[in-house]
Scaffold this active site. Structure first.
Site, mmCIF file in Angstrom:
data_model
loop_
_atom_site.group_PDB
_atom_site.id
_atom_site.type_symbol
_atom_site.label_atom_id
_atom_site.label_comp_id
_atom_site.label_asym_id
_atom_site.label_seq_id
_atom_site.Cartn_x
_atom_site.Cartn_y
_atom_site.Cartn_z
ATOM 1 C CE1 TYR A 136 -4.086 -1.514 -0.178
ATOM 2 C CE2 TYR A 136 -3.686 -2.487 1.960
ATOM 3 C CZ TYR A 136 -4.456 -2.369 0.816
ATOM 4 O OH TYR A 136 -5.592 -3.132 0.685
ATOM 5 C CB THR A 152 -3.156 -2.883 -3.418
ATOM 6 O OG1 THR A 152 -2.759 -4.247 -3.289
ATOM 7 C CG2 THR A 152 -4.673 -2.799 -3.442
ATOM 8 C CG HIS A 177 -9.835 -4.632 -2.211
ATOM 9 N ND1 HIS A 177 -8.571 -4.120 -2.295
ATOM 10 C CD2 HIS A 177 -10.030 -4.906 -0.895
ATOM 11 C CE1 HIS A 177 -8.035 -4.048 -1.074
ATOM 12 N NE2 HIS A 177 -8.901 -4.543 -0.204
HETATM 13 C C1 LIG Z 1 -10.419 -8.905 5.357
HETATM 14 C C2 LIG Z 1 -9.748 -8.575 4.054
HETATM 15 C C3 LIG Z 1 -8.606 -7.807 4.062
HETATM 16 C C4 LIG Z 1 -7.960 -7.499 2.876
HETATM 17 N N1 LIG Z 1 -6.786 -6.814 2.907
HETATM 18 C C5 LIG Z 1 -6.133 -6.562 1.764
HETATM 19 C C6 LIG Z 1 -4.857 -5.963 1.795
HETATM 20 O O1 LIG Z 1 -4.289 -5.703 2.839
HETATM 21 N N2 LIG Z 1 -4.264 -5.710 0.618
HETATM 22 C C7 LIG Z 1 -4.846 -6.009 -0.590
HETATM 23 O O2 LIG Z 1 -4.280 -5.731 -1.643
HETATM 24 N N3 LIG Z 1 -6.041 -6.616 -0.635
HETATM 25 C C8 LIG Z 1 -6.674 -6.918 0.501
HETATM 26 N N4 LIG Z 1 -7.867 -7.570 0.463
HETATM 27 C C9 LIG Z 1 -8.422 -7.992 -0.828
HETATM 28 C C10 LIG Z 1 -7.922 -9.393 -1.209
HETATM 29 O O3 LIG Z 1 -6.553 -9.355 -1.506
HETATM 30 C C11 LIG Z 1 -8.641 -9.961 -2.430
HETATM 31 O O4 LIG Z 1 -8.588 -9.013 -3.479
HETATM 32 C C12 LIG Z 1 -10.096 -10.317 -2.149
HETATM 33 O O5 LIG Z 1 -10.271 -10.817 -0.856
HETATM 34 C C13 LIG Z 1 -10.530 -11.361 -3.166
HETATM 35 O O6 LIG Z 1 -11.858 -11.640 -3.048
HETATM 36 P P1 LIG Z 1 -12.459 -12.930 -2.269
HETATM 37 O O7 LIG Z 1 -12.354 -12.615 -0.817
HETATM 38 O O8 LIG Z 1 -13.853 -12.932 -2.794
HETATM 39 O O9 LIG Z 1 -11.655 -14.141 -2.681
HETATM 40 C C14 LIG Z 1 -8.512 -7.916 1.642
HETATM 41 C C15 LIG Z 1 -9.659 -8.707 1.642
HETATM 42 C C16 LIG Z 1 -10.270 -9.054 2.828
HETATM 43 C C17 LIG Z 1 -11.483 -9.936 2.796
HETATM 44 O O1 LIG Z 2 -9.909 -4.176 4.467
HETATM 45 C C1 LIG Z 2 -9.343 -4.189 3.368
HETATM 46 O O2 LIG Z 2 -9.834 -4.773 2.398
HETATM 47 C C2 LIG Z 2 -8.090 -3.507 3.188
HETATM 48 O O3 LIG Z 2 -7.444 -3.822 2.230
HETATM 49 C C3 LIG Z 2 -7.648 -2.408 4.065
HETATM 50 C C4 LIG Z 2 -7.135 -1.272 3.504
HETATM 51 C C5 LIG Z 2 -6.746 -0.200 4.309
HETATM 52 C C6 LIG Z 2 -6.815 -0.272 5.661
HETATM 53 C C7 LIG Z 2 -7.302 -1.409 6.214
HETATM 54 C C8 LIG Z 2 -7.712 -2.482 5.419
#
Ligand SMILES: Cc1cc2nc3c(=O)[nH]c(=O)nc-3n(C[C@H](O)[C@H](O)[C@H](O)COP(=O)(O)O)c2cc1C
Ligand SMILES: O=C(O)C(=O)c1ccccc1
Length: 418
Positions: free
Chosen positions: A184, A210, A316
């Site tokens: 990030y 991202t 996402h």
């Molecule tokens: C709780 C949670 C936290 C996430 N945190 C990030 C993150 O820190 N960085 C990021 O690029 N994507 C983050 N994502 C998105 C995931 O990388 C991914 O794109 C997404 O979960 C895919 O969809 P799905 O949960 O339907 O498989 C997060 C998703 C979830 C559910």
């Molecule tokens: O929750 C998320 O999906 C995530 O990627 C995120 C982004 C910034 C701060 C905290 C969580």
């Protein structure tokens, strides 16, 4: 296998078995690509009265994890943006494609390995970055559990910027399995540079930037709870351990965690990022550079022109902006990538989904929430179970439909289901 006696109701009774149950098969005897014995083992273990340790569908995994997790954290993970139509659409989009079966294909041996940035991976799966997975396990070291699952399966982990343990510790737990570091981009360029330098030094195999989350999406569940885990100082280890981040603080995060957390909130996102910044990002590293959140072919072309090595097509998981199902964007993204690797995520819940995304041109397919539920239920073993279920189903789906390797898959093996 010899025929087993059946009762009138179709149930096999143990005392009627012609032979005693065979000894447990060793799943690893042919190493990881041997996925398809997974269901057979479950049936064989059933002869000894054993049930699978964890549920075998994502719906059941989620329901059980919901019972175990703090409800506010459960909502944070399960929820998404707005009315959550985007995340529901991500999942149902897969149902609009069907696989065309082919017979007499001699598909006894399947090869699900893929090549990515000059390395061969045993499976086409990846674990998407989940910023709070660190606190989804009771140990509060969930990121290390994910890394251990990666080490055990060869399925790479994309480690979030928002981990509970510093990226260096995560990298150690990955063992021989390559990991990717998800960045990030903070609004402090020196901090971004420090993160990338640390990721390189720790041995990550690539950097995933991202782009869709420079601010949090509109998330009604979290708004209702008035809760965001990171504002409680959780999952900020990469920041608190970073020399550049620490140099910006008056007091160390250990002495004044609230002030350090506030500093994080101010530096986390950079809404001003534009294509003009790509040259700087590209210049930060010689590692493969991927952009996550790309869904439009013009953005793919700009990324390619800017020297990136891979595209990560994703919305996402429907947590950020409302959009169409991510899968609907995949074919055009793949076409514009002109052979550059494309990783796909958002809505993958079954092995069949994995095969469909590969047929639509994804080089590798990442899964998010489902492995998170596995971490909650059983740490590394739980996540490994989720990965093995997905792989077993993908492998069986390919084999039974007559496709021997990912090279056999293309959009031609799919039909549109009205
Ligand atoms: C709780 C949670 C936290 C996430 N945190 C990030 C993150 O820190 N960085 C990021 O690029 N994507 C983050 N994502 C998105 C995931 O990388 C991914 O794109 C997404 O979960 C895919 O969809 P799905 O949960 O339907 O498989 C997060 C998703 C979830 C559910
Ligand atoms: O929750 C998320 O999906 C995530 O990627 C995120 C982004 C910034 C701060 C905290 C969580």
């Amino acid at each position: 296998m010899s025929a087993l006696p059946m009762t009138a109701t179709g149930k096999i009774l143990k005392r009627e078995l012609a032979h005693p149950p065979p000894a447990r098969l060793d799943l690893r005897r042919r190493n990881m690509p041997n996925f398809s014995d997974f269901n057979l083992n479950i049936y064989l273990n059933g002869l000894n009265g054993e049930k699978p340790r964890y549920p075998v569908t994502c719906g059941d995994l989620e329901a059980l994890a919901a019972e175990k997790l703090d409800p506010v954290l459960y909502d944070y993970v399960a929820g998404g943006a707005g009315d959550e139509a985007t995340q529901r659409g991500n999942v149902t989009a897969f149902e609009r494609w069907g696989i065309v079966p082919r017979m007499f294909s001699g598909a006894a041996e399947r090869d699900l390995s893929v090549e990515l940035f000059g390395r061969r991976y045993p499976t086409p799966l990846m674990m998407a970055p989940i910023g709070v997975v660190g606190i989804m396990h009771e140990s509060r070291h969930g990121d290390l559990e994910v890394a251990k699952a990666a080490a055990a399966t060869g399925v790479p982990m994309v480690a979030s910027t928002l981990t509970q343990d510093p990226m260096e510790d995560v990298a150690v737990a990955l063992g021989d399995t390559p990991g990717f570091y998800q960045l990030y981009t903070p609004n402090d360029r020196e901090l971004a540079e420090s993160f990338v330098r640390r990721a390189e030094a720790a041995g990550y195999a690539g950097i995933v930037v991202t782009l869709d989350t420079w601010s949090l999406g509109w998330r009604p569940r979290d708004l209702r709870h008035a809760s965001m885990p990171q504002l409680q100082g959780l999952c900020l280890a990469n920041y608190f351990s970073d020399p550049v981040f620490r140099s910006r603080l008056e007091k160390t995060p250990e002495k004044d965690p609230a002030a350090a957390t506030f500093a994080w909130a101010l530096t986390f996102g950079n809404p001003a990022l534009s294509w003009d910044d790509l040259a700087w990002l590209r210049g930060l590293t010689g590692l493969p550079l991927l952009l996550k959140g790309i869904c439009h072919p013009d953005d793919v072309r700009r990324a390619r022109d800017g020297g990136v090595d891979g595209i990560y097509c994703s919305n996402h998981g429907g947590r950020q902006a409302a959009s169409a199902p991510a899968l609907d964007f995949l074919p055009a993204v793949v076409a514009a990538a002109e052979g550059m690797p494309v990783i796909f995520d958002s809505g993958v819940r079954t092995g069949v989904d994995v095969v469909k995304a590969l047929a639509l041109g994804a080089t590798a397919v990442a899964v998010g929430r489902p492995y998170g539920w596995g971490i909650t239920l059983g740490g590394a073993a739980g996540a490994e179970h989720v990965l093995r279920c997905l792989l077993a189903e993908a492998d069986l789906t390919m084999g039974l439909n007559g496709y021997r390797s990912i090279a056999d898959l293309s959009p031609d093996v799919l039909v549109r289901v009205p």
